[in-house]
Design an enzyme around this catalytic site. Structure first.
Site, PDB file in Angstrom:
ATOM      1  N   ASN A 121       0.824  -1.194   0.000  1.00  0.00           N
ATOM      2  CA  ASN A 121       0.000   0.000   0.000  1.00  0.00           C
ATOM      3  C   ASN A 121       0.869   1.259   0.000  1.00  0.00           C
ATOM      4  O   ASN A 121       0.979   1.939  -1.023  1.00  0.00           O
ATOM      5  CB  ASN A 121      -0.925  -0.017   1.220  1.00  0.00           C
ATOM      6  CG  ASN A 121      -1.955   1.081   1.186  1.00  0.00           C
ATOM      7  OD1 ASN A 121      -1.832   2.017   0.416  1.00  0.00           O
ATOM      8  ND2 ASN A 121      -2.970   0.991   2.011  1.00  0.00           N
ATOM      9  N   ASP A 122       1.522   1.535   1.112  1.00  0.00           N
ATOM     10  CA  ASP A 122       2.256   2.785   1.211  1.00  0.00           C
ATOM     11  C   ASP A 122       3.415   2.870   0.217  1.00  0.00           C
ATOM     12  O   ASP A 122       3.759   3.961  -0.218  1.00  0.00           O
ATOM     13  CB  ASP A 122       2.766   2.965   2.641  1.00  0.00           C
ATOM     14  CG  ASP A 122       1.602   3.073   3.620  1.00  0.00           C
ATOM     15  OD1 ASP A 122       0.600   3.695   3.251  1.00  0.00           O
ATOM     16  OD2 ASP A 122       1.708   2.525   4.726  1.00  0.00           O
TER      17      ASP A 122
END
Lengths: 471, 107
Positions: A397-398
């Protein structure tokens, strides 16, 4: 003669520790470095058992006890190390680290009892010895209880726990422990000293627990590294106590190396150590990001995903934390082979901090027999994205959040990311739309190029494999 | 009173002069040795450093070997210290080797 040989053995061992750490900085020499330091350790241990002489010139006694302990410890250590799953590596390291801390604490306790029996030395040297003893106890106990909590949290046995004002309680615990230690060291009285000693013992144990409790799962590697550095320092206290240079050298070396490694890890994740420890991460940034347009995300069916991937020329897989948690690395490799048998070129784009710990993803994929040539580092992967048809993001995600490049208000702003948006199409596998550990929204999920494929990474991969086979 | 504390502080410095030099040099050495490690190796490196910090096992062995053969509390605590220290050292090195083996397999 024996004593001078032992001195030489210790010097050699200290050199192997330094060389071992040095060799760990290159993948090619790392394994050898580990063996070199291990050999040095072995020599130092057996040298101590057979050559060490007490002040009165006598050799060490109780050899049966010593060997018994070493044999039991070796059996437990080897079994644990051989059996642990690669995905469970972070908690294993933490557990080992905690045991080392406990060992350092026990040494200080025994030495304290010894001093208490003999009567504390009245002169100033007594204060010095006590100060070292207490440093050993406090550092060892924080390492022990902190690592145990970290281990429990990483293996899902202990839940996050925090209460209002916890930071203040933590600071008070630490200050009281240190203050009491200083008081006891400078006011040695046989009656109260022993009681106060165990008060410090308990307080530092408590501090370790409260210190690690509120820290989030993804930040654990940083904390383990920090605790590792503390365990080095607690060992160094033991070394100082017995005027044993190799223990002292090894301990300080790990203390220094652990500290710098902690800082490096924070840098790789673009976070500051204070942020990790106080855990205020994402507060402002999350609000800023949440205020932005959310937009709509679109989903893709398994069947469509299977079709798109089977008819692509080049597929890039971006594995992340979710893949590690779901233990989906083997299923991932299976999908890769299946696609390749259909003439699709499959590669992996590895972000340096992908997985549960930095470098963890490389280990996991290597375990699943993914070829080294297919693992692309971030820079290379970024060059290849424009020519990629489908990017499959598995629980990352990040590390693919464009906010790191475009939004200066974002807490991850400045962190290098994988430019998956350069590819023609992006399929994101996640369990839900919940933001990642940084607690920030990811615009990528709302991009017109992106389709979401919800579910547990392992399950989704297995289903994809079945779908592709039936095409 | 203040003066005597200062005096004992300076005295402490001069009696431990050598070890303080060693301390400072090792701290810098530790920083320099580690500062260029690629992120890929952070996990095994941490595990490796953890195994080295198990060097405290030597302290445990000395404590154990010095303990009075009739002092069962010291013996039991010492035994525990030796066991825990050994698990840390042996487990640490073996687990690091397992991780690095995979890196090597990749060529």
């Amino acid at each position: 003669m024996g004593v001078s040989i032992l001195a030489l053995v210790y010097i050699i061992a200290a050199v192997t520790f330094i060389m071992g750490l040095k060799m760990m900085s290159h993948p090619a020499s790392a394994r050898q470095g580990n063996i070199v330091a291990g050999a040095g350790m072995l020599a130092a241990i057996f040298g101590t058992i057979f050559l060490y002489r007490n002040d009165d010139g006598s050799l060490l006694g109780n050899k049966l006890w010593i060997f018994g302990g070493i044999i039991i410890g070796t059996i437990i250590g080897v079994m644990a190390a051989k059996r642990v799953k690669m995905t469970a590596m972070p908690e294993m390291v933490s557990l080992f680290n905690g045991l080392g801390g406990a060992s350092a604490t026990l040494i200080s306790v025994i030495e304290f009892n010894h001093l208490a029996d003999q009567g504390f030395p009245a002169d100033k040297s007594g204060a010095g010895i006590m100060a070292i003893l207490f440093s050993g106890i406090i550092l060892g106990n924080i390492t022990f209880s902190g690592s145990m909590i970290a281990w429990g949290k990483l293996s899902g046995k202990v839940k996050d726990f925090s209460f209002n004002g916890q930071h203040i309680v933590n600071i008070i615990l630490l200050v009281v422990s240190i203050g009491l230690s200083i008081y006891i060291s400078s006011h040695l009285q046989a009656t109260t000293t022993t009681i106060l000693f165990y008060v410090v013992f308990l307080l530092s144990l408590l501090y370790g627990i409260f210190f690690v409790m509120p820290i989030g799962g993804a930040d654990m590697p940083v904390v383990i590294s920090l605790l590792n550095s503390l365990s080095g320092l607690s060992a160094a206290c033991g070394g100082f106590l017995y005027d044993n240079k190799v223990v002292f050298t090894g301990g300080i070396l790990v203390g220094a190396a652990g500290t710098i490694l902690t800082v490096l890890m924070c840098k790789a994740m673009n976070r500051s150590l204070t942020n990790v420890l106080i855990g205020s991460f994402g507060g402002g940034g999350a609000a800023a990001a949440a205020a932005g347009e959310k937009g709509q995300h679109k989903e893709i069916s398994l069947n469509d995903a299977a079709v798109v991937m089977s008819y692509a020329n080049k597929v890039m897989i971006v594995p992340g934390y979710g893949l590690a948690v779901a233990q989906a690395q083997h299923a991932c490799h299976e999908l890769e082979k299946l696609l390749e048998s259909k003439g699709v070129q499959v590669k992996y784009a590895i972000h340096p901090v992908a997985g549960r710990m930095p470098g963890h993803m490389n280990v996991l994929l290597a375990e699943a027999d993914v070829s080294y040539d297919n693992l692309l580092e971030m820079e290379t992967a970024n060059e290849e994205f424009p020519s990629t048809d489908v990017v499959l993001i598995l629980g990352a995600n990040d590390v693919v959040n464009p906010a790191a490049k475009s939004n200066p208000a974002s807490p991850i702003y400045g962190m290098p990311i994988l430019d998956v948006e350069q590819a023609k199409m992006v399929i994101v596998n996640k369990r839900s739309m919940k933001p990642g550990y940084a607690g920030i929204e990811n615009e990528l999920f709302y991009s017109p190029k992106t389709s979401m494929l919800f579910g547990d990474a392992k399950k989704v991969l297995q289903d994809l494999i079945t779908e592709i086979k039936t095409l | 009173m203040e003066g005597s504390y200062m005096q004992s502080f300076f005295q402490w410095i001069s009696t431990n002069e050598q070890i303080i030099y060693v301390l400072i040099l090792i701290i810098f050495l530790g920083f320099i040795v580690i500062s260029r490690v690629p992120a890929v190796l952070h996990t095994p490196l941490m595990s490796h450093a953890n195994a080295i910090s198990g060097v405290v096992i030597i302290g445990a062995i000395i404590v154990m070997g010095r303990a009075d053969a009739n002092n069962y509390i010291a013996l039991v605590l010492g035994l525990l210290a030796v066991i825990l220290g050994t698990v840390n050292v042996v487990g640490g090195f073996v687990v690091t080797d397992r991780m690095l083996e995979m890196f090597k397999k990749k060529k």
